[in-house]
Design a protein around this motif. Structure first.
Motif, PDB file in Angstrom:
ATOM      1  N   ALA B  10      37.621   7.583  -5.091  1.00 46.84           N
ATOM      2  CA  ALA B  10      36.653   8.622  -4.699  1.00 46.84           C
ATOM      3  C   ALA B  10      35.502   8.025  -3.907  1.00 46.84           C
ATOM      4  N   VAL B  11      35.024   6.876  -4.374  1.00 43.40           N
ATOM      5  CA  VAL B  11      33.928   6.203  -3.657  1.00 43.40           C
ATOM      6  C   VAL B  11      34.375   5.828  -2.244  1.00 43.40           C
ATOM      7  N   GLY B  13      36.202   7.539  -0.462  1.00 46.24           N
ATOM      8  CA  GLY B  13      36.312   8.757   0.360  1.00 46.24           C
ATOM      9  C   GLY B  13      37.536   9.606   0.073  1.00 46.24           C
ATOM     10  N   LEU B  15      39.141  12.471  -1.370  1.00 45.27           N
ATOM     11  CA  LEU B  15      38.697  13.745  -1.943  1.00 45.27           C
ATOM     12  C   LEU B  15      39.572  14.168  -3.124  1.00 45.27           C
ATOM     13  N   ASP B  16      40.856  13.873  -3.048  1.00 45.97           N
ATOM     14  CA  ASP B  16      41.745  14.250  -4.150  1.00 45.97           C
ATOM     15  C   ASP B  16      41.367  13.512  -5.434  1.00 45.97           C
ATOM     16  N   TYR B  55      29.187  14.416  -5.141  1.00 47.55           N
ATOM     17  CA  TYR B  55      29.997  13.970  -3.996  1.00 47.55           C
ATOM     18  C   TYR B  55      29.127  13.231  -2.969  1.00 47.55           C
ATOM     19  N   LEU B  58      28.050   9.696  -4.346  1.00 50.33           N
ATOM     20  CA  LEU B  58      29.100   8.806  -4.869  1.00 50.33           C
ATOM     21  C   LEU B  58      28.837   7.336  -4.571  1.00 50.33           C
TER      22      LEU B  58
END
Lengths: 299, 203
Positions: B10-11, B13, B15-16, B55, B58
């Motif tokens: 996630a960090v 990038g 999105l899932d 988000y 992050l």
């Protein structure tokens, strides 16, 4: 009687810590000993345990919808993420700059040492005709010329001593216009020192040329219709002595008729930082802050 | 997939991966928000805001418990939501007659807020607790929600609300005292384990 009231705030806090398993082993043992001795404390613990149990077992509400982000929401979130702090920082930086500028100007204006004598060094003749007539009269009476010293091209050199302002550049006529020269040691250039020559009133920007240096003598001078006995200020000035220090302290009532050169004084008053720049900073701070607020509350 | 792995993705990038993390923690986040703002719609708004904010932030995540980090963002979103509610309090639409005139002394002006008996009659202990919880000051409500409902330890709560641990202890003690005091108003309607609390206050 209220049993809770018998228990101090400190004990209530200890009860909570005991209940939440936040006490150290040593403190826990000590508190358990107290619990056994105090039925009130024991009852309070039971009450608090019941409350905690009920709170802990509150049913979870189902989420009304998924809180996940779509691609477009994520992109939108990313876009806003640097705009908001960007405007906030721009506004803060502008404000800090403004504070520094105003602060420094305030400090310079209020706490810096005053410039003692700026006007005499920036003086010029108020009555242009006076020196000429004085020269003529002196020649008629004693046959000796009036010494004329011109520091035109040595601007700034007179301010070196204590109290000097460094704002040289004016013309000085010996005897009548020596006021303000006590400030420091100066080194007039030889070519700027004109003696024994009736000349036109000096123009500050153009140094006068020396044609001849004569022996000094005592003369009388009339300035603006008032007869003044002028003591010769320079004795035995010869070429080899040129460039030496000449200073004369005026009498209290011998205020020379001078007028400040407007340009010099006005230049002093000019602020360190242009006003337009300050206004620009104020505008930037306000505009950035406003945009930040708009972005913040539009969310 | 492991949470740490999801966080890393996630960090970077993904999105899932981020959405996977949201799905894992959205229930506790929404429930904490609900207990703090005491309104389902406002809680949903606060949770959504918290997810968007998370988000954005992050890259500022520096390890540790992801749940605590998320709850910190949720708590801040709840503060914002409560501030917004104070700025723009909701006003019911005033009823009008057919001619468009406002009804004088309308029935809806009557205070119909539920008393303890009605609350318990309507739902159960949960409603009573929520009733008392809503009556607490915001600072006490947040602490007791995080400790008793979310099950966080004092240190984590101190980090979440940004106060010293001593403040958390004292606020929690006060909050529990106030809750007990409030619940005594429900008297006989409370389950057995609450009754003796009321009796103590009556003595």
């Amino acid at each position: 009687m209220n049993r809770q009231a018998e228990i101090s705030e400190k004990d209530i806090t200890l009860l909570c810590e005991y209940l939440d398993d936040e006490l150290s082993i040593k403190d826990r043992a000590r508190f358990e000993k107290r619990l056994q001795q105090s039925p009130e404390l024991k009852q309070a613990l039971a009450d608090m345990t019941a409350l905690k149990h009920s709170m802990r077992n509150l049913p979870y509400r189902p989420v009304p919808h998924q809180f996940t982000l779509t691609r477009s929401e994520a992109e939108k979130a990313r876009r806003g993420s640097f705009l908001l702090p960007g405007f906030a920082w721009a506004s803060v930086v502008s404000m800090i700059l403004l504070a520094v500028i105003f602060g420094s100007e305030f400090i310079f204006a209020n706490f810096s040492a005053p410039q003692p004598v700026a006007e005499p060094l920036a003086m010029t003749l108020q009555n242009d005709a006076a020196p000429e007539s004085a020269l003529r009269q002196a020649e008629e009476e004693g046959g000796e010329p009036v010494y004329l010293l011109n520091w035109v091209s040595v601007g700034g050199k007179g301010g070196g001593g204590a109290g000097g302002s460094g704002l040289g550049g004016g013309s000085l006529y010996a005897g009548d216009f020596a006021t303000g020269m006590g400030g420091g040691l100066t080194e007039p250039y030889a070519e700027d020192m004109a003696l024994n020559e009736p000349v036109e009133p000096p123009v500050p920007a153009e140094p006068m040329q020396i044609e001849e240096i004569a022996e000094p003598t005592e003369v009388a001078s009339t300035l603006a219709g008032e007869k003044i006995t002028v003591e010769p200020l320079i004795f035995g000035v010869r070429e080899d002595q040129l460039g030496q220090v000449i200073t004369v302290q005026p009498e209290d009532n011998e205020v020379p008729m001078v007028a400040a050169i407007p340009g010099v004084i006005e230049a002093e008053k000019e602020p360190l930082i242009p006003t337009n720049f300050k206004l620009l900073l104020v505008g930037l701070a306000a505009a950035n802050g406003l945009v930040w607020l708009l972005l913040k509350f539009r969310r | 997939m492991e949470e740490t792995e999801l966080i890393k993705l996630a960090v970077d990038g993904d999105l899932d991966a981020f959405n996977q993390l949201v799905l894992q923690h959205q229930e506790i986040a929404f429930n904490v928000a609900y207990r703090i703002v005491a309104d389902e719609n406002a809680a949903a708004d606060a949770t959504q805001e918290a997810v968007i904010s998370m988000y954005r932030k992050l890259d500022t995540y520096r390890g540790g418990s992801f749940k605590s980090w998320f709850l910190r963002i949720v708590t801040n979103a709840c503060y914002d939501e409560l501030r917004r509610q104070r700025r723009r309090p909701t006003v019911p639409i005033e009823p009008e007659t057919n001619e468009g005139e406002l009804i004088e002394s309308p029935e809806w002006l009557e205070d119909k807020s539920a008393g303890p008996e009605e609350v318990l009659g309507a739902s159960e202990v949960e409603e009573a607790i929520q009733h008392c919880l809503t009556g607490l000051e915001q600072k006490f409500r947040v602490v007791i929600t995080l400790v008793d409902i979310s099950g966080e330890d004092y240190e984590t709560v101190a980090r979440i609300i940004g106060t010293p641990i001593g403040t958390v202890k004292s606020r929690l003690a006060r909050a529990r005292q106030k809750m007990q005091h409030c619940l005594q108003g429900f008297g006989e309607l409370l389950p057995d384990h609450f009754r003796h609390i009321s009796e103590e206050y009556d003595e």
